[in-house]
Motif scaffolding. Structure first.
Motif, PDB file in Angstrom:
ATOM      1  N   VAL A 138      37.183  51.909  43.342  1.00 34.47           N
ATOM      2  CA  VAL A 138      37.424  51.228  44.615  1.00 34.47           C
ATOM      3  C   VAL A 138      37.952  49.831  44.335  1.00 34.47           C
ATOM      4  O   VAL A 138      37.400  49.103  43.511  1.00 34.47           O
ATOM      5  CB  VAL A 138      36.122  51.126  45.448  1.00 34.47           C
ATOM      6  N   GLU A 139      39.055  49.473  45.002  1.00 35.76           N
ATOM      7  CA  GLU A 139      39.594  48.117  44.881  1.00 35.76           C
ATOM      8  C   GLU A 139      39.068  47.262  46.031  1.00 35.76           C
ATOM      9  O   GLU A 139      39.213  47.630  47.196  1.00 35.76           O
ATOM     10  CB  GLU A 139      41.122  48.139  44.893  1.00 35.76           C
ATOM     11  N   VAL A 140      38.471  46.141  45.682  1.00 32.51           N
ATOM     12  CA  VAL A 140      37.889  45.248  46.679  1.00 32.51           C
ATOM     13  C   VAL A 140      38.819  44.046  46.884  1.00 32.51           C
ATOM     14  O   VAL A 140      39.051  43.275  45.956  1.00 32.51           O
ATOM     15  CB  VAL A 140      36.502  44.758  46.231  1.00 32.51           C
ATOM     16  N   PRO A 141      39.374  43.877  48.096  1.00 30.69           N
ATOM     17  CA  PRO A 141      40.270  42.748  48.376  1.00 30.69           C
ATOM     18  C   PRO A 141      39.533  41.589  49.043  1.00 30.69           C
ATOM     19  O   PRO A 141      38.920  41.749  50.087  1.00 30.69           O
ATOM     20  CB  PRO A 141      41.291  43.364  49.337  1.00 30.69           C
ATOM     21  N   ILE A 142      39.579  40.422  48.450  1.00 25.62           N
ATOM     22  CA  ILE A 142      38.893  39.257  48.995  1.00 25.62           C
ATOM     23  C   ILE A 142      39.843  38.072  49.055  1.00 25.62           C
ATOM     24  O   ILE A 142      40.612  37.832  48.117  1.00 25.62           O
ATOM     25  CB  ILE A 142      37.670  38.885  48.132  1.00 25.62           C
ATOM     26  N   ARG A 143      39.787  37.336  50.157  1.00 22.16           N
ATOM     27  CA  ARG A 143      40.582  36.114  50.284  1.00 22.16           C
ATOM     28  C   ARG A 143      39.660  34.904  50.261  1.00 22.16           C
ATOM     29  O   ARG A 143      38.599  34.902  50.903  1.00 22.16           O
ATOM     30  CB  ARG A 143      41.423  36.105  51.564  1.00 22.16           C
ATOM     31  N   VAL A 144      40.088  33.888  49.517  1.00 21.21           N
ATOM     32  CA  VAL A 144      39.353  32.624  49.432  1.00 21.21           C
ATOM     33  C   VAL A 144      40.258  31.522  49.971  1.00 21.21           C
ATOM     34  O   VAL A 144      41.442  31.449  49.607  1.00 21.21           O
ATOM     35  CB  VAL A 144      38.941  32.317  47.976  1.00 21.21           C
ATOM     36  N   TYR A 161      42.396  37.840  46.212  1.00 21.88           N
ATOM     37  CA  TYR A 161      41.948  38.361  44.917  1.00 21.88           C
ATOM     38  C   TYR A 161      41.604  39.841  45.059  1.00 21.88           C
ATOM     39  O   TYR A 161      41.205  40.296  46.136  1.00 21.88           O
ATOM     40  CB  TYR A 161      40.719  37.598  44.423  1.00 21.88           C
ATOM     41  N   ARG A 162      41.746  40.577  43.959  1.00 23.54           N
ATOM     42  CA  ARG A 162      41.397  41.988  43.944  1.00 23.54           C
ATOM     43  C   ARG A 162      40.543  42.277  42.719  1.00 23.54           C
ATOM     44  O   ARG A 162      40.838  41.806  41.630  1.00 23.54           O
ATOM     45  CB  ARG A 162      42.663  42.857  43.901  1.00 23.54           C
ATOM     46  N   THR A 163      39.477  43.030  42.924  1.00 26.09           N
ATOM     47  CA  THR A 163      38.648  43.432  41.802  1.00 26.09           C
ATOM     48  C   THR A 163      38.338  44.916  41.923  1.00 26.09           C
ATOM     49  O   THR A 163      38.070  45.420  43.028  1.00 26.09           O
ATOM     50  CB  THR A 163      37.346  42.609  41.744  1.00 26.09           C
ATOM     51  N   ALA A 164      38.424  45.649  40.813  1.00 27.30           N
ATOM     52  CA  ALA A 164      38.204  47.098  40.807  1.00 27.30           C
ATOM     53  C   ALA A 164      36.746  47.405  40.477  1.00 27.30           C
ATOM     54  O   ALA A 164      36.141  46.773  39.610  1.00 27.30           O
ATOM     55  CB  ALA A 164      39.124  47.774  39.799  1.00 27.30           C
ATOM     56  N   VAL A 165      36.186  48.381  41.181  1.00 29.07           N
ATOM     57  CA  VAL A 165      34.797  48.785  40.986  1.00 29.07           C
ATOM     58  C   VAL A 165      34.745  50.273  40.686  1.00 29.07           C
ATOM     59  O   VAL A 165      35.278  51.087  41.451  1.00 29.07           O
ATOM     60  CB  VAL A 165      33.946  48.479  42.244  1.00 29.07           C
ATOM     61  N   LEU A 177      32.816  38.514  41.677  1.00 28.11           N
ATOM     62  CA  LEU A 177      34.088  37.816  41.464  1.00 28.11           C
ATOM     63  C   LEU A 177      33.814  36.327  41.384  1.00 28.11           C
ATOM     64  O   LEU A 177      33.040  35.786  42.173  1.00 28.11           O
ATOM     65  CB  LEU A 177      35.045  38.099  42.634  1.00 28.11           C
ATOM     66  N   VAL A 178      34.422  35.660  40.394  1.00 28.20           N
ATOM     67  CA  VAL A 178      34.330  34.209  40.273  1.00 28.20           C
ATOM     68  C   VAL A 178      35.743  33.661  40.152  1.00 28.20           C
ATOM     69  O   VAL A 178      36.487  34.039  39.245  1.00 28.20           O
ATOM     70  CB  VAL A 178      33.499  33.773  39.050  1.00 28.20           C
ATOM     71  N   THR A 179      36.152  32.795  41.066  1.00 33.36           N
ATOM     72  CA  THR A 179      37.492  32.223  41.017  1.00 33.36           C
ATOM     73  C   THR A 179      37.576  31.160  39.926  1.00 33.36           C
ATOM     74  O   THR A 179      36.608  30.449  39.662  1.00 33.36           O
ATOM     75  CB  THR A 179      37.874  31.582  42.358  1.00 33.36           C
ATOM     76  N   GLU A 180      38.730  31.063  39.311  1.00 26.54           N
ATOM     77  CA  GLU A 180      38.957  30.071  38.263  1.00 26.54           C
ATOM     78  C   GLU A 180      40.115  29.149  38.600  1.00 26.54           C
ATOM     79  O   GLU A 180      40.358  28.180  37.886  1.00 26.54           O
ATOM     80  CB  GLU A 180      39.259  30.781  36.926  1.00 26.54           C
ATOM     81  N   ALA A 205      45.688  42.277  51.230  1.00 23.85           N
ATOM     82  CA  ALA A 205      45.880  41.947  49.821  1.00 23.85           C
ATOM     83  C   ALA A 205      46.155  43.180  48.971  1.00 23.85           C
ATOM     84  O   ALA A 205      46.653  43.070  47.849  1.00 23.85           O
ATOM     85  CB  ALA A 205      44.651  41.219  49.283  1.00 23.85           C
ATOM     86  N   LEU A 206      45.833  44.374  49.494  1.00 20.94           N
ATOM     87  CA  LEU A 206      46.053  45.612  48.735  1.00 20.94           C
ATOM     88  C   LEU A 206      47.454  46.176  48.918  1.00 20.94           C
ATOM     89  O   LEU A 206      47.854  47.084  48.203  1.00 20.94           O
ATOM     90  CB  LEU A 206      45.028  46.671  49.164  1.00 20.94           C
TER      91      LEU A 206
END
Length: 216
Positions: A138-144, A161-165, A177-180, A205-206
């Motif tokens: 599952v791809e998780v789309p998050i906006r900051v 940002y996108r993170t795969a689970v 998720l940690v933004t850098e 975002a996907l």
């Protein structure tokens, strides 16, 4: 990975019960205290430090006495705290729900250097499989976003940002998720308290980025 969505009624009932129980537990944790006041444990503890009761951190590595800046709170945008996906052409509800993603905890850390703030924003949540069965990944789309709130809100920084689970057999998997790369100019003292870190799920975002046209 493609799953057979035609499950026996008993199997669906079990899956639905697991999903409802897990969802209630996560939502209960979200309602217990504001998301911005919570801090991570385990791997996030070394980055953000302390517990959920510690006060809002001040910006480090800078002349605090001159500006008295503080690290803005993290707030989940209204309507963007959950992300649900259903079967193709179906509403993401009931037996047609494939999975739901929720945000459980957040944390932040800010560093000031040469008039610029670099913010590390941590987000932790959970992906919960629905009765229809979640895919293997599952791809998780998050906006900051960094926003100067007020009568006319001003967006200072925004990024998706996108993170795969990888989904496990129990149907409830955590994500983090940690933004850098959240960097923005330090605000003046008169508007410092109006700054907010807004987060939330952003399905846009996907979508693939539009292809650039080739020059003739």
């Amino acid at each position: 990975m493609r799953h057979d969505v035609k499950r026996a009624s008993a199997g669906r009932g079990t899956r639905r019960a697991v999903w409802l129980a897990a969802g209630a537990a996560v939502c209960g944790a979200m309602l217990a205290t504001p998301a911005w006041s919570q801090s991570f444990t385990d791997r996030f503890k070394s980055l953000f430090g302390g517990g959920a009761s510690e006060p809002a951190p001040t910006i480090s590595n800078g002349p605090i006495a001159e500006s008295d800046l503080t690290c803005p709170p993290v707030t989940i945008r209204a309507g963007a705290a959950t992300y649900a996906i259903g079967l193709p052409g179906k509403e993401a509800a009931g037996n047609d729900l494939r999975y739901q993603v929720v945000i459980g905890r957040t944390a932040r850390e800010c560093n000031l250097n040469s008039g610029m703030i670099t913010a590390h924003i941590g987000i932790q949540g959970r992906v919960i499989a629905g009765p229809a069965g979640a895919p293997g990944t599952v791809e998780v789309p998050i906006r900051v976003a960094v926003v100067q709130d007020g009568v006319s809100p001003k967006t200072v920084f925004t990024k998706a940002y996108r993170t795969a689970v990888n989904m496990g057999s129990d149907g409830s998997v955590p994500f983090s998720l940690v933004t850098e790369d959240v960097v923005y100019p330090a605000p003046s003292a008169d508007v410092n308290d109006a700054y907010v870190f807004y987060i939330g799920f952003d399905p846009q975002a996907l979508k693939p980025e539009p292809k650039s046209r080739r020059k003739k």
